[in-house]
Design a protein around this motif. Structure first.
Motif, PDB file in Angstrom:
ATOM      1  N   UNK A   9      37.928  35.663  30.717  1.00  0.00           N
ATOM      2  CA  UNK A   9      36.495  35.814  30.464  1.00  0.00           C
ATOM      3  C   UNK A   9      36.066  37.249  30.697  1.00  0.00           C
ATOM      4  N   UNK A  10      36.417  37.775  31.864  1.00  0.00           N
ATOM      5  CA  UNK A  10      35.985  39.121  32.184  1.00  0.00           C
ATOM      6  C   UNK A  10      36.761  40.159  31.390  1.00  0.00           C
ATOM      7  N   UNK A  11      38.062  39.944  31.262  1.00  0.00           N
ATOM      8  CA  UNK A  11      38.875  40.938  30.573  1.00  0.00           C
ATOM      9  C   UNK A  11      38.438  41.110  29.131  1.00  0.00           C
TER      10      UNK A  11
ATOM     11  N   UNK B 205      41.345  31.301  42.424  1.00  0.00           N
ATOM     12  CA  UNK B 205      41.475  30.813  41.036  1.00  0.00           C
ATOM     13  C   UNK B 205      40.137  30.845  40.304  1.00  0.00           C
ATOM     14  N   UNK B 206      40.220  31.040  39.007  1.00  0.00           N
ATOM     15  CA  UNK B 206      39.039  31.014  38.132  1.00  0.00           C
ATOM     16  C   UNK B 206      38.013  32.079  38.505  1.00  0.00           C
ATOM     17  N   UNK B 207      38.479  33.207  39.022  1.00  0.00           N
ATOM     18  CA  UNK B 207      37.540  34.224  39.495  1.00  0.00           C
ATOM     19  C   UNK B 207      36.924  35.032  38.358  1.00  0.00           C
ATOM     20  N   UNK B 208      37.270  34.740  37.123  1.00  0.00           N
ATOM     21  CA  UNK B 208      36.710  35.482  36.003  1.00  0.00           C
ATOM     22  C   UNK B 208      35.251  35.168  35.730  1.00  0.00           C
ATOM     23  N   UNK B 209      34.753  34.040  36.267  1.00  0.00           N
ATOM     24  CA  UNK B 209      33.352  33.684  36.075  1.00  0.00           C
ATOM     25  C   UNK B 209      32.878  32.891  37.282  1.00  0.00           C
ATOM     26  N   UNK B 210      31.566  32.948  37.535  1.00  0.00           N
ATOM     27  CA  UNK B 210      31.004  32.156  38.625  1.00  0.00           C
ATOM     28  C   UNK B 210      30.882  30.712  38.162  1.00  0.00           C
ATOM     29  N   UNK B 211      30.473  29.818  39.084  1.00  0.00           N
ATOM     30  CA  UNK B 211      30.429  28.406  38.720  1.00  0.00           C
ATOM     31  C   UNK B 211      29.242  28.062  37.835  1.00  0.00           C
ATOM     32  N   UNK B 212      28.415  29.052  37.474  1.00  0.00           N
ATOM     33  CA  UNK B 212      27.366  28.836  36.474  1.00  0.00           C
ATOM     34  C   UNK B 212      27.807  29.311  35.098  1.00  0.00           C
ATOM     35  N   UNK B 213      29.024  29.865  35.020  1.00  0.00           N
ATOM     36  CA  UNK B 213      29.561  30.295  33.739  1.00  0.00           C
ATOM     37  C   UNK B 213      29.370  31.762  33.426  1.00  0.00           C
TER      38      UNK B 213
ATOM     39  N   UNK C 251      27.327  39.207  43.590  1.00  0.00           N
ATOM     40  CA  UNK C 251      26.838  37.868  43.885  1.00  0.00           C
ATOM     41  C   UNK C 251      27.643  36.815  43.120  1.00  0.00           C
ATOM     42  N   UNK C 252      27.859  37.043  41.826  1.00  0.00           N
ATOM     43  CA  UNK C 252      28.608  36.074  41.022  1.00  0.00           C
ATOM     44  C   UNK C 252      30.039  35.942  41.531  1.00  0.00           C
ATOM     45  N   UNK C 253      30.650  37.059  41.924  1.00  0.00           N
ATOM     46  CA  UNK C 253      32.029  37.018  42.409  1.00  0.00           C
ATOM     47  C   UNK C 253      32.127  36.237  43.711  1.00  0.00           C
ATOM     48  N   UNK C 254      31.231  36.520  44.661  1.00  0.00           N
ATOM     49  CA  UNK C 254      31.303  35.829  45.943  1.00  0.00           C
ATOM     50  C   UNK C 254      30.923  34.359  45.793  1.00  0.00           C
TER      51      UNK C 254
ATOM     52  N   UNK D 152      32.080  37.369  36.185  1.00  0.00           N
ATOM     53  CA  UNK D 152      31.966  38.032  37.489  1.00  0.00           C
ATOM     54  C   UNK D 152      32.280  39.521  37.394  1.00  0.00           C
ATOM     55  N   UNK D 153      33.001  39.931  36.369  1.00  0.00           N
ATOM     56  CA  UNK D 153      33.293  41.357  36.215  1.00  0.00           C
ATOM     57  C   UNK D 153      33.581  41.697  34.763  1.00  0.00           C
ATOM     58  N   UNK D 154      33.453  42.962  34.457  1.00  0.00           N
ATOM     59  CA  UNK D 154      33.744  43.479  33.117  1.00  0.00           C
ATOM     60  C   UNK D 154      34.724  44.623  33.277  1.00  0.00           C
ATOM     61  N   UNK D 155      35.772  44.615  32.488  1.00  0.00           N
ATOM     62  CA  UNK D 155      36.786  45.668  32.543  1.00  0.00           C
ATOM     63  C   UNK D 155      36.676  46.570  31.320  1.00  0.00           C
ATOM     64  N   UNK D 156      36.637  47.864  31.558  1.00  0.00           N
ATOM     65  CA  UNK D 156      36.604  48.852  30.484  1.00  0.00           C
ATOM     66  C   UNK D 156      37.867  49.700  30.577  1.00  0.00           C
TER      67      UNK D 156
END
Length: 603
Positions: free
Chosen positions: A335-337, A576-584, A440-443, A587-591
């Motif tokens: 998701x984030x990647x 696990x599943x750290x690419x998004x918070x539990x609201x969807x 916030x989303x990551x934690x 959690x991060x964006x990679x450039x």
């Protein structure tokens, strides 16, 4: 009025009311017949949204003269060898489609079997069958349907516009093309430019190619493979990572033994598998194919065969949930990647052309006095008063960073924290780019996974409040919370009644630390209002955990020290599943560095 036997023509029109609902229904039945005939290429042409004309041409096995004569009779079929309705291995089996279509339209069939010296043609108008005549056709079958519903004009009033009916036909052909990637399809008509889906190679790669051709390159780039198998039931296909969603469930394509279906059981399983990844108002995009023994599924429960009934529905649901969850966990950071491309597209060059007649002396940055000579050093020039326009004040967040990040941290998946922006976003450096993290989303995801793990192990640890916190709410809300008190207690939230319109909070989960019990209970009560008893206990518990995680995570607006930022990044890597918070939300964006260089014209 005495009971009497209805004429055959009336019987056929009644059957047509079930089978032929709209032009798309005709296309579905005729294309399914072509697939059952072993066609490797099927061409579909429509005019007037299928109202004026529908033409289906295939290169299948064709029919003999005798078979053609029987094909337009009711309940005549070649697809049931032993009259066993539990051994259905074809898409069609009732023998109702052609006579039903012929009773309400002008039907023309031209076909040639390999054993025949030439082709044969037959016409049916309003249920009246013509004589079979010799015709010209190299091989296969060509079916034309003209003036649909001319024999039942009342049905025409219930059709939509030509464009809407054409789109329904397109959707039917798309679904059948997904089910059979080994068959080439062409869809043409006055309402659209011709579309061709070439036959794909067998196997998973060919299936993904066909799905990408139909659902688009965006689906192909986000797709991950799904596979689960148990007790001769196989669930396979592709699903999109949570970064690609839709506002409705129309992007979910489900197939059982090659038959496109809309099954509530399967849709519910998909919703349950994605519950930890998507907001409640977003839906995943996927194509799942369930393959099992025909005796384990009943395809004869709906007139249009769009619904099925499983003998062991629990096994099918469990396999779908398991396969999707396994794939989502495997692709947890996709998701984030993959968000970097969309993030880059939002950047715009800051340069704007200067207006005609622009005078640099009128600029607010123009120096108040003549610029001094640079002599031997540029330092005096940069000490001028004009530089005051670049003073933007003190930084709004902790911008401390190490001049040279530790090498092993830079090589970690989420890199080394360099700074914090707007007291909300952590910027980290990797070996080949940079990462922006929503703290916030990551934690929130980290706390949520901890709560789930604690619940699965030995229960959530509690902390007893020295002074119980009293929360006042309306009586209906209090009753709703007290009804679920046992479920809340399993997460370490102990509540009890404190008179009418009030609840006493005596214990809270230790994972949450110091929390606002009033706000937590109000949010929980809002979610509980949407539940019903049909929602499984597990899903209700996960809703509670998600709400608690939101309240127990690091809030936006809190300054973090460099060591705290790095600690958060390391926890994300282990969660696990750290690419998004539990609201969807991501959690991060990679450039990537190469993408950033493109922004500045370096590549």
């Amino acid at each position: 009025m005495p009971v009497r036997q209805l004429p055959e023509q009336v019987v056929n029109r009644i059957a047509a009311g079930e089978v032929v609902e709209r032009p798309a229904s005709v296309v579905k039945e005729l294309v399914e017949n072509a697939i059952d005939a072993g066609a490797s290429r099927i061409d579909v042409f429509t005019d007037g949204g299928g109202r004026r004309r529908i033409g289906i041409t295939d290169d299948g096995s064709g029919m003999t003269q005798r078979d053609l004569s029987l094909a337009v009779e009711r309940h005549a079929t070649s697809k049931l060898d032993d009259e066993d309705l539990l051994q259905i291995r074809t898409l069609g089996f009732r023998g109702e489609a052609l006579p039903s279509i012929g009773s309400v339209a002008r039907l023309s069939i031209t076909t040639r079997h390999g054993s025949e010296p030439h082709a044969w043609a037959l016409n049916v108008e309003g249920g009246a069958k013509s004589d079979i005549m010799p015709a010209a056709l190299a091989h296969g079958t060509r079916v034309e349907v003209n003036d649909l519903f001319y024999a039942t004009p009342a049905r025409l009033k219930f059709l939509k516009t030509d464009r809407t009916e054409a789109e329904a036909i397109r959707e039917v052909v798309r679904r059948l093309a997904m089910a059979r990637p080994d068959v080439a399809f062409t869809l043409a008509g006055e309402e659209r430019a011709p579309v061709t889906w070439a036959a794909a190679l067998p196997g998973a790669a060919g299936r993904l190619t066909r799905l990408g051709d139909i659902l688009g390159t965006e689906f192909r780039s986000h797709a991950f493979e799904v596979h689960a198998e148990r007790e001769d039931v196989v669930v396979a296909g592709y699903a999109a990572a949570p970064a690609l969603t839709k506002a409705n469930a129309l992007g979910q394509y489900l197939f059982v033994n090659g038959r496109p279906v809309r099954d509530k059981l399967i849709l519910g399983a998909v919703r349950g598998a994605y519950a930890d990844y998507l907001p409640r108002d977003r839906h995943p995009v996927l194509a799942l194919f369930v393959t099992l023994d025909p005796r384990e599924v009943d395809a004869n429960v709906h007139p249009a065969k769009t619904e099925v009934r499983f003998r062991n529905a629990g096994l099918v649901r469990a396999l779908i949930v398991h396969g999707l969850k396994e794939g989502l966990a495997r692709e947890g950071r996709r998701t984030a990647a993959n968000s970097g491309e969309s993030a880059l597209s939002s950047f715009r060059p800051a340069f704007t052309p200067r207006p005609a007649g622009w005078d640099w002396r009128a600029s607010p940055s123009a120096p108040a006095a003549p610029m001094p000579s640079f002599g031997g050093s540029a330092a005096p020039a940069f000490a001028e008063r004009a530089q005051a326009v670049f003073d933007v004040g003190a930084p709004s967040a902790d911008v401390r960073f190490e001049t040279q990040p530790v090498a092993d941290l830079v090589d970690r998946p989420l890199g080394a924290a360099r700074t914090q922006l707007h007291e909300t976003y952590i910027v980290s450096q990797t070996r080949d780019g940079l990462i922006i993290v929503d703290q916030h989303a990551a934690h929130e995801r980290i706390v949520y996974e901890r709560l789930k793990a604690s619940l699965a192990a030995n229960g959530v640890q509690r902390q007893i409040l020295l002074i119980p916190e009293i929360v006042e709410m309306d009586e209906a809300t209090v009753e709703r919370l007290l009804e679920r008190s046992e479920e809340l207690a399993s997460f370490g939230l102990a509540i009890e009644s404190f008179g009418p319109g009030a609840v006493a909070v005596r214990e809270t989960p230790s994972l949450l630390g110091k929390t606002n019990a009033g706000g937590l209970l109000r949010d929980l009560s809002e979610h509980m209002a949407e539940w019903d008893e049909a929602l499984p206990l597990e899903r209700r518990l996960m809703h509670v955990a998600a709400t608690m995680a939101c309240h127990g995570s690091v809030r936006a607006g809190r300054r973090l020290k460099p060591e705290e930022m790095n600690a958060l990044l390391r926890e994300m890597e282990e969660t696990p599943n750290s690419g998004q918070c539990n609201h969807g939300r991501p959690t991060y964006v990679e450039l990537k560095l190469a993408d950033v260089e493109k922004l500045f014209g370096r590549r």
